[in-house]
Each structure stands twice: as C-alpha cells, then as structure tokens.
Design a protein around this motif. Sequence first.
Motif, PDB file in Angstrom:
ATOM      1  N   ALA A 184      59.479 -15.438 -12.338  1.00  0.00           N
ATOM      2  CA  ALA A 184      59.442 -15.661 -13.789  1.00  0.00           C
ATOM      3  C   ALA A 184      60.202 -16.909 -14.226  1.00  0.00           C
ATOM      4  O   ALA A 184      59.882 -17.508 -15.262  1.00  0.00           O
ATOM      5  CB  ALA A 184      59.996 -14.427 -14.505  1.00  0.00           C
ATOM      6  N   ASP A 185      61.226 -17.310 -13.450  1.00  0.00           N
ATOM      7  CA  ASP A 185      62.017 -18.480 -13.844  1.00  0.00           C
ATOM      8  C   ASP A 185      61.438 -19.787 -13.323  1.00  0.00           C
ATOM      9  O   ASP A 185      62.053 -20.837 -13.452  1.00  0.00           O
ATOM     10  CB  ASP A 185      63.476 -18.318 -13.391  1.00  0.00           C
ATOM     11  N   LEU A 186      60.250 -19.731 -12.717  1.00  0.00           N
ATOM     12  CA  LEU A 186      59.618 -20.925 -12.150  1.00  0.00           C
ATOM     13  C   LEU A 186      58.244 -21.101 -12.791  1.00  0.00           C
ATOM     14  O   LEU A 186      57.232 -20.631 -12.258  1.00  0.00           O
ATOM     15  CB  LEU A 186      59.490 -20.768 -10.631  1.00  0.00           C
ATOM     16  N   PRO A 187      58.151 -21.773 -13.932  1.00  0.00           N
ATOM     17  CA  PRO A 187      56.908 -21.793 -14.722  1.00  0.00           C
ATOM     18  C   PRO A 187      55.718 -22.436 -14.022  1.00  0.00           C
ATOM     19  O   PRO A 187      54.584 -22.058 -14.286  1.00  0.00           O
ATOM     20  CB  PRO A 187      57.309 -22.576 -15.982  1.00  0.00           C
ATOM     21  N   LYS A 188      55.964 -23.407 -13.152  1.00  0.00           N
ATOM     22  CA  LYS A 188      54.835 -24.082 -12.493  1.00  0.00           C
ATOM     23  C   LYS A 188      54.245 -23.251 -11.358  1.00  0.00           C
ATOM     24  O   LYS A 188      53.145 -23.534 -10.898  1.00  0.00           O
ATOM     25  CB  LYS A 188      55.292 -25.444 -11.934  1.00  0.00           C
ATOM     26  N   SER A 230      66.723 -20.017 -16.391  1.00  0.00           N
ATOM     27  CA  SER A 230      67.656 -18.897 -16.241  1.00  0.00           C
ATOM     28  C   SER A 230      67.119 -17.686 -17.001  1.00  0.00           C
ATOM     29  O   SER A 230      66.515 -17.816 -18.069  1.00  0.00           O
ATOM     30  CB  SER A 230      69.048 -19.278 -16.754  1.00  0.00           C
ATOM     31  N   LEU A 231      67.368 -16.520 -16.417  1.00  0.00           N
ATOM     32  CA  LEU A 231      66.858 -15.274 -16.986  1.00  0.00           C
ATOM     33  C   LEU A 231      67.992 -14.460 -17.586  1.00  0.00           C
ATOM     34  O   LEU A 231      69.104 -14.424 -17.040  1.00  0.00           O
ATOM     35  CB  LEU A 231      66.165 -14.449 -15.901  1.00  0.00           C
ATOM     36  N   GLU A 232      67.708 -13.812 -18.694  1.00  0.00           N
ATOM     37  CA  GLU A 232      68.658 -12.915 -19.336  1.00  0.00           C
ATOM     38  C   GLU A 232      67.992 -11.542 -19.449  1.00  0.00           C
ATOM     39  O   GLU A 232      67.012 -11.372 -20.165  1.00  0.00           O
ATOM     40  CB  GLU A 232      69.029 -13.445 -20.728  1.00  0.00           C
ATOM     41  N   HIS A 233      68.517 -10.591 -18.699  1.00  0.00           N
ATOM     42  CA  HIS A 233      67.866  -9.284 -18.604  1.00  0.00           C
ATOM     43  C   HIS A 233      68.435  -8.290 -19.612  1.00  0.00           C
ATOM     44  O   HIS A 233      69.649  -8.191 -19.785  1.00  0.00           O
ATOM     45  CB  HIS A 233      68.016  -8.730 -17.188  1.00  0.00           C
ATOM     46  N   HIS A 234      67.550  -7.559 -20.254  1.00  0.00           N
ATOM     47  CA  HIS A 234      67.903  -6.489 -21.180  1.00  0.00           C
ATOM     48  C   HIS A 234      67.202  -5.212 -20.715  1.00  0.00           C
ATOM     49  O   HIS A 234      66.303  -5.258 -19.868  1.00  0.00           O
ATOM     50  CB  HIS A 234      67.492  -6.866 -22.603  1.00  0.00           C
ATOM     51  N   PRO A 235      67.583  -4.044 -21.239  1.00  0.00           N
ATOM     52  CA  PRO A 235      67.003  -2.789 -20.749  1.00  0.00           C
ATOM     53  C   PRO A 235      65.473  -2.738 -20.774  1.00  0.00           C
ATOM     54  O   PRO A 235      64.851  -2.209 -19.852  1.00  0.00           O
ATOM     55  CB  PRO A 235      67.606  -1.738 -21.700  1.00  0.00           C
ATOM     56  N   TYR A 271      63.382  -5.588 -21.721  1.00  0.00           N
ATOM     57  CA  TYR A 271      62.736  -6.898 -21.676  1.00  0.00           C
ATOM     58  C   TYR A 271      63.686  -7.927 -21.063  1.00  0.00           C
ATOM     59  O   TYR A 271      64.878  -7.673 -20.892  1.00  0.00           O
ATOM     60  CB  TYR A 271      62.312  -7.356 -23.070  1.00  0.00           C
ATOM     61  N   SER A 272      63.148  -9.098 -20.748  1.00  0.00           N
ATOM     62  CA  SER A 272      63.947 -10.208 -20.236  1.00  0.00           C
ATOM     63  C   SER A 272      63.622 -11.463 -21.029  1.00  0.00           C
ATOM     64  O   SER A 272      62.482 -11.630 -21.499  1.00  0.00           O
ATOM     65  CB  SER A 272      63.669 -10.451 -18.752  1.00  0.00           C
ATOM     66  N   LEU A 273      64.611 -12.325 -21.179  1.00  0.00           N
ATOM     67  CA  LEU A 273      64.424 -13.585 -21.891  1.00  0.00           C
ATOM     68  C   LEU A 273      64.595 -14.742 -20.912  1.00  0.00           C
ATOM     69  O   LEU A 273      65.371 -14.667 -19.962  1.00  0.00           O
ATOM     70  CB  LEU A 273      65.455 -13.707 -23.015  1.00  0.00           C
TER      71      LEU A 273
END
Length: 477
Positions: free
Chosen positions: A83-87, A128-133, A135-137
């Motif tokens: 998910a953190d690698l858009p290409k 960078s990923l920010e994880h929540h219960p 969903y993730s941002l």
Amino acid sequence: MYKVVIGLEVHCELETNSKNFSPAPNTFTKIPNINVAPVDLGLPGILPVANKEACRRALFTAQALNCENPDEVLFDRKNYYYADLPKGYQITQNTKPMGINGYLDIMVNGKIKRVLIHDLHLEEDTASLEHHPKYSLIDYNRSGIPLMEIVTEPCMESADEAVTFLEDLRDVFLYLGVSEARSNYGQMRCDVNISLMKEDATELGTKVEMKNINAFNNVRAAIEYEIKRQSELLDKGEKIVQETRRIAEDGKTYSMREKVDAVDYKYFVEPNIPPVKLSKEYLDEIRSNLPELKLSRYLKYIDLGLSEEDAATLSKDRKVADYFEKVIEKSDVATAVNFMTTSILSTLNKLEITIDKLFITPVMLSGVVDLVHKGDISLDHGKKILYQAIDEEKDPVELIKKAGLHQINDETELLKLITSIMDENGEIVRQYVEDGNMSAINFFIGQTMKKSNRQANPNMSKELITKELERRKENGK
C-alpha cells in the motif's frame, strides 16, 4: 555456548532540495501529503528524473566507507505491491550499486573492529502508513525521498558492535554533511538480521530479521532479547524459525510473519532512466572532498596526549574537531583541550548553537591559550575573559589588554603581598604554627587571589605561602 552473527541493513534519507526522482521538496513536515508530485503518486504517464545531488552524495558516502564505485549510475526496478508503494515497484539499485566491498573501522571496548560492507545503493523511500482499528491512512510526503541503504556482511558478534557501528555510521553521515540522520524523524532506521551457531559450526544458523528499528537503544534491546530467546530454544533442542519479528515497548520481540523462501522481486533495469557514465575525473573530484573521519582523528588525538574521554568528545563532531585543530596549529595542546572541553562546549550547549556560529574564532581562542600557557594570565582569568568576550562579542585578547589582567609571576612582589596578608591574619598563622591546621594554606591562597584580583600565579602563590608559614613556624612566631 553459541556464536552470535549479526548483519545490518541501514537506511538513511539524504538531505537534498528535492526528492530522488521528482521535483517535490525534500523537507520534513508533520502536515500530510503536501510535499507530493505526480511521480510520487505513481500517476499514469510519469517519467522519473534522477537527482544528480543525491547520486553525488551516495557516491561520496560510498567512498568514505572505502567502497568501490561503479563505472556508471544505473537504476533498477524492484517489483512488489504494497500500500505504501503507489507505482507497484520501487526504483532502486541492484545491478550496479553506488558502492561495493567496503568497510568501516569502529572502536569497541578499546579494540578496533572492521565491519565489512556488502554494498551501498541508492533508492527511493516509500510512503508512510498510519494504521487505525478500521482503516489506514497514507502520507506520501516520504514517498520518493532519496534513500541510501547500506548492507553489511554478517560480521558483527554482539549488541555492542552493532550499536557502535550504527552510532559511528551516523557520525560518518554527519561528518560528510549528506544527512541529518535524525532517527526521531525517521531519517535513519535499520533492519537487524541475527542468527546463532555453535562455536565449532561452519554454517550460519537460521536467520531472524527485525524490521525498521529507528532507535539505537531498541536495536540493542532487540539483539539482546533475541540472543536470549534463540539460545533457550537451541538449548532445548528446538529449531529457530526463519521469520520477521518486531521489537515492542516491553523490550521483547514478537513474530510478524514467517519467511520460507526469498521474495522474487523480478529486478530489471529501469527503462525510464538512462545510465550515466562516471568519469575518473568526476569520482576523483568527489574523493578530494573527503574529510578525515572520527576514528582517525580520535587516534590522532590520543597520540597528542589527550585522554580517551577528551579525544572522543573532540572527535565526535566534525565542526568541533576542525575548530580544535585550527586552535592547536600553533598553541599548546593541553591548554587548548582544557578550554575546548569546558568553556567552549559548555557555551555551545548553553546557547544551543553549533561551533561555526560561535563569535570566538579559533584565532581568538589561540590568543587566550597562548597567554595562559606562557603564564601571562591565569587559567581562571582566561576563562572569565572568554565568557565576557562571548557575551559582549569582543576579542578576548583585547579585553585582557584593556583590563590589565596579566598574571603576577614575580616572586618578590607575591611574597610582599603574602606577608602583608599574614600580618593582618595573625590568628590564622597561629593555628598553623601551633595547631598544625593545614586549612590555613587554603585560606591564604584565597586571600592572595582576592587581594591580587586573581592575578597572582596560583601555583607560585601556594609554594610561597607554604614556605612562609614554615619559616614562621621554625621561628616560633
């Protein structure tokens, strides 16, 4: 007993104006998704352009780490989805890294250890990923930042060696000025690979990997815990599972996923970035700017007679080391060390500035050091004037001349002052003569320094005071 084998993969973000393959700014911010360009997002039709300065800094670092440079700059595609690698792929180096077959010598527990470096390659950082219960941002600010990866050989044998290597490697980055290497910003982080093997074994044990550790104390904790955990398993006759683990706040490591086979990233040469030949002249020009590094300076300072503590203190920061070496070009080393490790460094801490921002230049400090060394002024007065010069931003030597603070080294003049003080303090003299009270000496030293405006030579004063008290004792006065 088991032999510990450790290898590190160290990631360091380079300090450049823009990202590695896009024009987006390379600056740290807590505001998400503002330093972003189409290349960072992997939008259709994007064409990456290699950052020349990032390449130069990577080659520069490789040279400092005694690596062999390639004949050309060549990038590859490392294909995987996350998910953190858009290409869906990462631009990196596999075919021709910026450096191979290098090493860094470190000092561990009083001995020099050579850590072998397999390669140094330049790539782009991920988002960078920010994880929540639920969903993730994703924050794309970090996506595309130029990232050096230094891969060591499995040649370290303790947590001490691994942490010292990381600390010294960070100092290399700072010495070269290629990165701020701030772990709290995520600019420097590492993966730790560790395995245990019997002392007489010829093959490495099963490797356990710990990913993305960004604090040196966590590296130490992870290694020490893994040594204990793996030793206990082997003692029971159990097998070590090849897996990826993480270090938690409790200082223990926990399994994330097993690794059965190596991932096939299907590397191939990046088609959108043409290779660029590296001339000998260009590489030589980069090499000509290499500074003398920390360990070399440390050993040089030890040869000059510095203590291990002072040598370590003065060699850790390149700007401090450069400043110190300019001071001692024509000045006494021991006196200069005294000023550097007390007055200068304490002032930097107090003002929260780097030494290149300090008003006192090496030439100014040399002037004060010379006056103290020759005995023209006392060390105490030298430091007092130095602090005044910093506060008022004036040349300390000029302040010394203006204040007339030259040290009194004339025995006749000092003895005259001392005898007059003793005549005024007969009871203190009696305590020494009749009671043998040795504190009388310190009293008269203090009075002598006070009456002379601290210009009396302290060593000479103590000697003359002791002789005069003994003379009076023999005469029964």
